[in-house]
Design a protein around this motif. Structure first.
Motif, short mmCIF file in Angstrom:
data_model
loop_
_atom_site.label_atom_id
_atom_site.label_comp_id
_atom_site.label_asym_id
_atom_site.label_seq_id
_atom_site.Cartn_x
_atom_site.Cartn_y
_atom_site.Cartn_z
N UNK A 58 3.65 -1.50 4.65
CA UNK A 58 3.43 -2.85 4.16
C UNK A 58 3.46 -2.82 2.64
N UNK A 59 4.04 -3.86 2.07
CA UNK A 59 4.06 -4.03 0.62
C UNK A 59 3.13 -5.20 0.30
N UNK A 60 2.10 -4.90 -0.47
CA UNK A 60 1.08 -5.89 -0.79
C UNK A 60 1.25 -6.31 -2.24
N UNK A 61 1.38 -7.61 -2.46
CA UNK A 61 1.40 -8.15 -3.81
C UNK A 61 0.01 -8.69 -4.07
N UNK A 62 -0.60 -8.21 -5.17
CA UNK A 62 -2.01 -8.53 -5.40
C UNK A 62 -2.32 -8.72 -6.88
N UNK A 63 -3.44 -9.37 -7.13
CA UNK A 63 -3.95 -9.57 -8.47
C UNK A 63 -5.01 -8.49 -8.72
N UNK A 64 -4.73 -7.52 -9.58
CA UNK A 64 -5.65 -6.41 -9.78
C UNK A 64 -6.98 -6.80 -10.43
N UNK A 65 -7.04 -7.98 -11.04
CA UNK A 65 -8.31 -8.43 -11.61
C UNK A 65 -9.25 -8.92 -10.51
N UNK A 67 -8.62 -8.02 -6.95
CA UNK A 67 -8.64 -6.95 -5.95
C UNK A 67 -8.09 -5.69 -6.60
N UNK A 68 -8.95 -4.84 -7.16
CA UNK A 68 -8.48 -3.61 -7.79
C UNK A 68 -7.78 -2.69 -6.77
N UNK A 69 -6.83 -1.93 -7.26
CA UNK A 69 -6.07 -1.01 -6.41
C UNK A 69 -6.99 -0.08 -5.63
N UNK A 70 -8.01 0.43 -6.28
CA UNK A 70 -8.94 1.36 -5.62
C UNK A 70 -9.56 0.72 -4.36
N UNK A 71 -9.85 -0.58 -4.42
CA UNK A 71 -10.39 -1.26 -3.24
C UNK A 71 -9.33 -1.38 -2.14
N UNK A 72 -8.08 -1.59 -2.53
CA UNK A 72 -7.01 -1.62 -1.54
C UNK A 72 -6.92 -0.28 -0.81
N UNK A 73 -7.05 0.81 -1.55
CA UNK A 73 -7.00 2.15 -0.94
C UNK A 73 -8.16 2.31 0.04
N UNK A 74 -9.33 1.82 -0.30
CA UNK A 74 -10.48 1.92 0.61
C UNK A 74 -10.21 1.14 1.90
N UNK A 110 -5.65 7.14 -8.69
CA UNK A 110 -6.67 6.48 -7.87
C UNK A 110 -6.57 6.92 -6.41
N UNK A 111 -5.35 7.02 -5.89
CA UNK A 111 -5.16 7.46 -4.51
C UNK A 111 -5.60 8.90 -4.32
N UNK A 112 -5.23 9.77 -5.25
CA UNK A 112 -5.61 11.18 -5.15
C UNK A 112 -7.12 11.35 -5.23
#
Length: 180
Positions: A58-65, A67-74, A110-112
């Motif tokens: 899935x490709x997610x387009x998001x606003x990092x302010x 939904x931070x990327x780290x939360x997406x990884x969680x 962040x992923x690592x």
């Protein structure tokens, strides 16, 4: 508004990877598709044949302010069995392997870090084998695969339960199977 960014996650069948992200704040779109392979514009049939090198993602387009990327990884971890490199649940083979595809050095780090924290948490006795790879071209899947959980909700629910995904998430992540 911040500039929108993209995140790409593979965690088995892409049908089951849309809903957990779709209703989160700051998410602008979640598109099912294929990535990581060597064939341009692959079709579902080509990808599932195992000859293209692609995986469902899935490709997610998001606003990092918001939904931070780290939360997406969680959120991502809680949709997968990160100890199974051979596919996810009933879906087997490379086209279903778990991968976090990063689009920047910040996403990679962040992923690592998140993977390291999950491994060290002791939540799983087996090693965390989800790979972290540089993003490659992403190809949207056919329209009938998009928003499948909305279009075919009964089929989606049967698949989530029948594949073993819902039970695993409930057992390991304390996720309500009715939510998946």
């Amino acid at each position: 508004m911040a500039e929108l960014e993209k995140a790409v996650f593979a965690g088995g069948c892409f049908w089951c990877m849309v809903k957990p992200f779709d209703s989160q704040p700051g998410i602008h779109s979640v598109v099912s598709g294929y990535t990581g392979g060597h064939v341009e514009n692959p079709t579902y049939r080509m990808v599932t044949s195992g000859t293209t090198g692609h995986t469902e993602a899935v490709e997610i387009t998001y606003d990092p302010e918001i939904m931070p990327y780290r939360e997406l990884v969680q959120i991502y971890w809680k949709q997968t069995d990160p100890t199974d490199a051979g596919g996810q649940f009933a879906d087997r083979g490379d086209s279903y392997r778990p991968v976090i595809f990063y689009n920047s050095q910040e996403q990679k780090e962040a992923a690592e870090q998140s993977k390291k924290e999950l491994q060290e948490s002791g939540k799983f006795k087996d090693p965390i084998v989800t790979t972290i790879e540089e993003a490659k071209p992403f190809y949207p899947a056919e329209e009938y695969h998009q928003d499948f959980y909305k279009k075919e909700s009964a089929h989606y629910k049967r698949y989530s339960i029948g594949s073993g995904r819902a039970g695993f998430l409930s057992k390991h992540w304390n996720e309500d199977p009715a939510e998946n």
